[in-house]
Write an enzyme that holds these catalytic residues in place. Structure first.
Site, PDB file in Angstrom:
ATOM      1  N   VAL A  28       0.857  -1.195   0.000  1.00 45.42           N
ATOM      2  CA  VAL A  28       0.000   0.000   0.000  1.00 45.42           C
ATOM      3  C   VAL A  28       0.880   1.226   0.000  1.00 45.42           C
ATOM      4  O   VAL A  28       2.011   1.192   0.467  1.00 45.42           O
ATOM      5  CB  VAL A  28      -0.942   0.084   1.225  1.00 45.42           C
ATOM      6  CG1 VAL A  28      -2.090  -0.885   1.089  1.00 45.42           C
ATOM      7  CG2 VAL A  28      -0.171  -0.122   2.507  1.00 45.42           C
ATOM      8  N   SER A  29       0.329   2.290  -0.517  1.00 41.94           N
ATOM      9  CA  SER A  29       1.075   3.549  -0.513  1.00 41.94           C
ATOM     10  C   SER A  29       0.928   4.243   0.831  1.00 41.94           C
ATOM     11  O   SER A  29       1.872   4.751   1.394  1.00 41.94           O
ATOM     12  CB  SER A  29       0.600   4.451  -1.635  1.00 41.94           C
ATOM     13  OG  SER A  29       0.767   3.767  -2.862  1.00 41.94           O
ATOM     14  N   THR A  30      -0.303   4.275   1.350  1.00 41.79           N
ATOM     15  CA  THR A  30      -0.496   4.745   2.721  1.00 41.79           C
ATOM     16  C   THR A  30      -1.539   3.863   3.359  1.00 41.79           C
ATOM     17  O   THR A  30      -2.224   3.092   2.703  1.00 41.79           O
ATOM     18  CB  THR A  30      -1.021   6.198   2.791  1.00 41.79           C
ATOM     19  OG1 THR A  30      -2.295   6.217   2.158  1.00 41.79           O
ATOM     20  CG2 THR A  30      -0.102   7.179   2.127  1.00 41.79           C
ATOM     21  N   ASP A  87       1.835   9.082  -5.155  1.00 40.01           N
ATOM     22  CA  ASP A  87       1.378   7.751  -4.778  1.00 40.01           C
ATOM     23  C   ASP A  87       0.520   7.740  -3.527  1.00 40.01           C
ATOM     24  O   ASP A  87       0.186   6.683  -3.018  1.00 40.01           O
ATOM     25  CB  ASP A  87       2.581   6.836  -4.579  1.00 40.01           C
ATOM     26  CG  ASP A  87       3.059   6.326  -5.923  1.00 40.01           C
ATOM     27  OD1 ASP A  87       2.452   5.373  -6.423  1.00 40.01           O
ATOM     28  OD2 ASP A  87       3.991   6.924  -6.480  1.00 40.01           O
ATOM     29  N   LEU A 133       1.416   8.413  -0.639  1.00 37.84           N
ATOM     30  CA  LEU A 133       2.158   7.903   0.506  1.00 37.84           C
ATOM     31  C   LEU A 133       2.113   8.878   1.665  1.00 37.84           C
ATOM     32  O   LEU A 133       2.102   8.496   2.826  1.00 37.84           O
ATOM     33  CB  LEU A 133       3.606   7.648   0.083  1.00 37.84           C
ATOM     34  CG  LEU A 133       4.502   6.967   1.083  1.00 37.84           C
ATOM     35  CD1 LEU A 133       4.063   5.538   1.288  1.00 37.84           C
ATOM     36  CD2 LEU A 133       5.949   7.007   0.597  1.00 37.84           C
TER      37      LEU A 133
END
Ligand code: ZN
Length: 529
Positions: A10-12, A376, A378
């Site tokens: 996952v990005s965040t 992304d 993030l």
């Protein structure tokens, strides 16, 4: 049972597409059950897939290369790769017999018929991220990030069309610089400066006369030192345009605008206005005109300091000027010594500039990474903006340090010249020295002048202090055959020279002078430039 790895990314934590780590994992587990696979190890990644070099992904690929497992499961193709390099590595292993499953796309790379759709999905995901980056850079903030100002050019610059750097207007650019310079002389307030600049031909953006607000905005706008500040958000960006004013001049302007620096208003009649202070009450002695003569007096009620005529002050300052005078050959020698020592400093300076430039490129990389991170998802936008402003600020600081170092050489040469030129003025002209030049020189050479009863006390700056110290007239112990014009005292507060106000003009006696000491103090005095 086939032994495979599970890979999730996952990005965040709170990523937009709603597929969290746990959801991805459970989807993969379901798939594994149905297809008779055993997940023997999970690889979890929390970074963007836009650039190659994700640590967990790399570790997994290395283990697969050594055939530590039979395959790997992803949730989706776009979880596995968003660049062609990674996708290529996956395909090479697939060709070697490693099984790759993309759970939600329903793709199994070992199945020939799945290869083309998988390639298309991978291409789409790469295309998607490339586009997203382009879109981000095309927008308002993207242009700012690239150093372009997406708003109309401020006065002094020309618009060159969208996505192009603003250029300095050949007419108004210099006038804008003049605006800063005039303001810093302290002779102008905003109103008189507006009048003056209109007289000199400065015009507003629409061609009309420039207004008070216009002038005030110019003086506050960091665009003129190469930065771009967005008013609405207070965000700061480094511009790609050339600055019109130096950071030193800009900062000085800000100080005056903030009222932190005292404005000096010079009226030409009173040459020594604001120069002398009363030794009793420490207030400036005010000049006034009476019956054609100029007098200076302390305006404090009951102050014992007596009124003094301008001619008397002038007489003392002329003597001071004679006392700091040196001969032409002495000045040449000082210049030579000073320049030799300055050259050594230049080598060191060039090394420092190289180091600063390197630091700047490191920050460039940081900014790139930060942009990737926000693309992304993030990091969220607030953190992004805060971090970015910090980096931009550091970059501008570095740039201004570099410029300062570059400028310093010029400033130092100028300083040496100015010092020598003033001493020369003192030496050659002596009696014909214009009052304005005399007061200019005294301002440059001294930090304080006090009127104290029968005396004028002068505190000098280095290297004028060293010149005085070397002149026998002020520093030799009292001796009968040679009259002293002044007495010098070293105190904790620096060196003071004291002249009687009824001084008779004296020729300064000649003695040996330590030119090396003077040159060294000249160099030292540059540290405060
Ligand atoms: Zn007083």
């Amino acid at each position: 049972m086939e032994k495979v790895y599970g890979y999730v990314r996952v990005s965040t934590q709170k990523q937009g597409d709603g597929v969290s780590l746990i959801e991805q994992k459970s989807a993969i587990e379901d798939f594994a059950k149905k297809n008779n696979l055993t997940i023997i190890h999970w690889f979890e990644e929390k970074v963007t897939a836009a650039k190659e070099g994700r640590p967990a992904f790399n570790e997994m690929m290395a283990l697969l290369t050594r055939e530590k497992a039979e395959g790997a499961c992803f949730h989706k193709i776009d979880r596995s790769s968003r660049n062609y390099g990674d996708w290529n590595r996956i395909n090479i292993l697939a060709d070697a017999g490693i099984n790759f499953y993309s759970v939600s796309d329903g793709i199994n790379l070992s199945d020939e018929s799945s290869r083309l759709p998988a390639d298309i999905l991978a291409a789409m995901s790469t295309h998607y991220i490339r586009n997203l980056r382009k879109e981000v850079l095309k927008g308002f903030y993207g242009r700012l990030k690239q150093g372009f100002y997406p708003l109309p050019a401020p006065i002094g610059y020309k618009d060159m069309g969208g996505g192009k750097t603003k250029e300095i207007d050949l007419v108004y650019g210099p006038l804008v610089r003049k605006t800063f310079e005039l303001y810093c002389t302290g002779k102008y307030g905003i109103i008189s400066l507006t009048e003056e600049m209109n007289k000199r031909g400065l015009r507003g953006r629409k061609g009309g006369k420039v207004t008070k607000t216009g002038i005030a905005n110019i003086l506050r706008n960091p665009f003129y030192i190469g930065m771009m500040k967005i008013k609405r958000t207070d965000e700061v960006f480094a511009g790609s345009h050339k600055p019109i004013v130096s950071k030193v001049l800009f900062n000085k302007t800000q100080q005056i605008l903030d009222g932190r620096t005292h404005k000096r208003v010079i009226k030409h009649d009173f040459h020594f206005k604001r120069m002398l202070k009363c030794a009793h009450c420490k207030y400036s002695i005010i000049g006034e005109r009476q019956k054609g003569h100029i007098y200076y007096r302390c305006h404090t009620k009951g102050c014992p300091t007596k009124t003094i005529r301008q001619e008397i002050i002038e007489n003392v300052l002329r003597q001071f000027s004679a006392d700091i005078a040196l001969t032409g050959s002495q000045l040449d020698e000082i210049r030579e010594i000073a320049q030799k020592s300055l050259e050594k400093g230049n080598d060191f300076r060039n090394k420092t500039i190289t180091e600063l430039k390197f630091k700047k490129t490191v920050l460039d990389d940081k900014l790139d990474k930060l942009t990737d991170a926000v693309i992304d998802g993030l990091i969220d936008r607030d953190i992004y903006l805060r971090k970015k402003e910090k980096i931009i600020f550091e970059q501008v600081e570095l740039q201004s340090k570099i410029e300062q170092l570059n400028e310093k050489q010029e400033v130092e040469d100028h300083h040496v010249d100015k010092f020598l030129e003033l001493l020369k003025t003192a030496c050659i002209k002596e009696n014909q020295l214009e009052l304005a030049d005399l007061s200019h020189m005294v301002n440059f050479a001294t930090s304080n002048l006090f009127l104290n009863g029968k005396y004028i006390e002068i505190k000098t700056y280095s290297p004028f202090t060293e010149v005085l110290r070397n002149k026998k007239s002020t520093y030799c112990p009292p001796c009968r055959d040679r009259p002293r014009t002044a007495v010098a005292n070293d105190t904790e507060d620096g060196t003071w020279v004291r002249y009687r106000i009824d001084i008779k003009k004296q020729k300064t006696p000649k003695g040996t002078i330590d030119l090396e000491e003077i040159a060294k103090s000249l160099i030292r005095s540059m540290a405060t430039l």
